[in-house]
Design an enzyme around this catalytic site. Structure first.
Site, PDB file in Angstrom:
ATOM      1  N   SER A 219      -2.258 -11.190   2.409  1.00  0.00           N
ATOM      2  CA  SER A 219      -0.997 -10.909   3.082  1.00  0.00           C
ATOM      3  C   SER A 219      -0.948 -11.798   4.325  1.00  0.00           C
ATOM      4  O   SER A 219      -1.784 -11.673   5.220  1.00  0.00           O
ATOM      5  CB  SER A 219      -0.928  -9.436   3.479  1.00  0.00           C
TER       6      SER A 219
ATOM      7  N   ARG B   7       9.117  -9.874  15.545  1.00  0.00           N
ATOM      8  CA  ARG B   7       9.914  -8.850  14.867  1.00  0.00           C
ATOM      9  C   ARG B   7      11.188  -8.453  15.637  1.00  0.00           C
ATOM     10  O   ARG B   7      12.253  -8.305  15.024  1.00  0.00           O
ATOM     11  CB  ARG B   7       9.068  -7.613  14.583  1.00  0.00           C
TER      12      ARG B   7
ATOM     13  N   ASP C 148       4.795  -3.258  11.696  1.00  0.00           N
ATOM     14  CA  ASP C 148       6.087  -3.943  11.661  1.00  0.00           C
ATOM     15  C   ASP C 148       7.250  -2.997  11.395  1.00  0.00           C
ATOM     16  O   ASP C 148       8.362  -3.223  11.870  1.00  0.00           O
ATOM     17  CB  ASP C 148       6.058  -5.052  10.608  1.00  0.00           C
TER      18      ASP C 148
ATOM     19  N   ASP D 166       7.060  -8.973  -1.124  1.00  0.00           N
ATOM     20  CA  ASP D 166       7.748  -7.715  -0.817  1.00  0.00           C
ATOM     21  C   ASP D 166       9.262  -7.833  -0.935  1.00  0.00           C
ATOM     22  O   ASP D 166       9.915  -7.061  -1.632  1.00  0.00           O
ATOM     23  CB  ASP D 166       7.377  -7.238   0.593  1.00  0.00           C
TER      24      ASP D 166
END
Length: 440
Positions: free
Chosen positions: A212, A131, A160, A50
């Site tokens: 992922s 995060r 996220d 990404d």
């Protein structure tokens, strides 16, 4: 007159089309005025698919902008190797690598552990509490660099994006946020790979191994591919799937004993040896992983409303949660222990929903800290083929009194006292029963 009206009409149509085109551009870039002002962007960078794609995309769509990549070291290990060269090669002006492991453990993992917070009975929140600490560092660097925006690579389907953006809103409400997955034309990871290949961006994945994954000191998550069908058994025994350990079937036949020592709810020793939090988790990950501990297959309820399926490896964290809860069984009174279980549920939701920097989370942490004053002692556990077996617990603050609890002869507890207690405790049930009988 009609000619003049026709000319005016055509001019309005042209102007309208220009406005529509400009409006479309605004929608694509998050607002044309904002887009023109954005000259420096701080990007949450991992070097994965990404974020590797996002750097050239930002350069192509925000003309003349500088992209500063920020990689947060929360325990990914070798994943950080070679990131600076890769980031600059794909268009970043510089790369910050922020070592956040110690802060991650002390300010995020330990408070969550002390709360016994688990999302939906299985998920130990490995991605969730990583995060906010990353986003906090992004804000700090963005302010220091005088950046106009912060960018992340989270999809519009996941949790996220919320965790990153709520943190930014809490710490820098004036900052513009760019989320490419919500505005670009790329619709899948396959299209991302095509985009990367067209621009000769090096990738460490293929279409065949395109899970992922998210890795940090606490856990490793797996999503996508065959896991998207809950009917499929995860490929635990295939090489390359599990990374932090082995499946229970492949674990040794001989059990391993570990002893964890806690002070006020925080683990401080492993097998009698004092150690810092980062080292402790790393050692437990190795021990737990080797014995098939901490593998969870979960169909979870995402914050955005959909269900998703993931496999989580959390070997060290699973051992720590088990040991901490075992010690609380011994040291907390019944009412506090029971009430704290409801707090744990709410705490887990707040962490999962990205609401770390909120008054409620801070208030709950204050409550949790007050319950941990006497959660001190040693917990011995046996690790065997994916199982954690209790092997003894001691504490100077133990509320267990063998004289009272014994089935043998004792002079501390008068069993006759139970008669009056039961009569009073059951009085309302007795009154209700009499009333119902009278009205039958």
């Amino acid at each position: 007159m009609q000619i003049i009206l026709d000319l005016l009409y055509k001019r309005c149509i042209i102007k309208h089309n220009e406005t529509e085109t400009e409006k479309e551009k605004e929608e694509i870039l998050g607002g044309s005025i904002v887009a023109k002002q954005i000259k420096k962007i701080v990007l949450a960078y991992s070097g994965g698919l990404d974020t590797s794609v996002i750097i050239p995309w930002l350069k192509e769509n925000y003309e003349g902008c500088e992209v500063i990549a920020v990689a947060a070291d929360v325990g990914q290990g070798k994943e950080l190797d070679g990131l600076e060269e890769k980031a600059k090669k794909t268009g970043a002006s510089k790369l910050y690598i922020a070592d956040l492991k110690k802060t991650f453990v002390e300010d995020y993992i330990w408070p969550t552990l002390k709360a016994d917070a688990v999302y939906e009975n299985k998920y130990l929140l490995g991605t969730s509490f990583a995060r906010p600490i990353i986003a906090k560092r992004l804000v700090e660097i963005a302010k220091a660099e005088g950046a106009d925006a912060i960018c992340h690579g989270c999809t519009g389907k996941g949790n996220d994006q919320v965790r990153f953006e709520l943190t930014v809103k809490a710490l820098a409400p004036e900052m513009t946020i760019i989320a490419p997955w919500r505005i670009w034309n790329i619709k899948s990871r396959e299209e991302e790979i095509e985009y990367a290949e067209a621009r000769k961006i090096p990738l460490n994945i293929t279409r065949e191994t395109n899970y992922s994954k998210d890795k940090n000191l606490w856990h490793l998550s797996h999503e996508g591919m065959d896991l998207e069908d809950p009917a499929n058994e995860p490929k635990y025994n295939e090489p390359g799937f599990l990374e932090l350990g082995v499946s229970p079937e492949q674990a040794p036949e001989k059990p391993v004993y570990v002893t964890l020592s806690f002070e006020k709810g925080i683990p401080v020793k492993l097998n009698g040896e004092k150690t810092d939090g980062v080292s402790l988790i790393q050692k437990l990950n190795k021990l737990g992983g080797e014995n098939g501990i901490g593998i969870a297959d979960l169909v979870e309820n995402r914050l955005v409303g959909m269900k998703s399926r993931g496999v989580y490896e959390t070997p060290g964290g699973t051992i720590l949660y088990h040991a901490h809860n075992k010690l609380e069984e011994l040291c907390l009174d019944r009412d506090t222990y029971h009430y704290k279980q409801s707090v744990a549920l709410k705490f887990a939701e707040l962490v999962y929903y990205g609401q770390w920097f909120t008054p409620l989370r801070e208030a709950l942490s204050a409550f949790v800290d007050s319950t941990q004053q006497y959660v001190t002692g040693d917990v011995k556990l046996k690790l065997y083929k994916g199982n954690i077996v209790d092997a003894g617990v001691t504490s100077p603050y133990s509320l267990y009194d063998s004289e009272i609890a014994t089935f043998g002869e004792e002079e501390v507890y008068n069993q006759a006292d139970a008669t009056g207690f039961i009569n009073l405790f059951g009085l309302q049930a007795k009154v209700a029963a009499h009333a119902q009988k009278k009205n039958q």
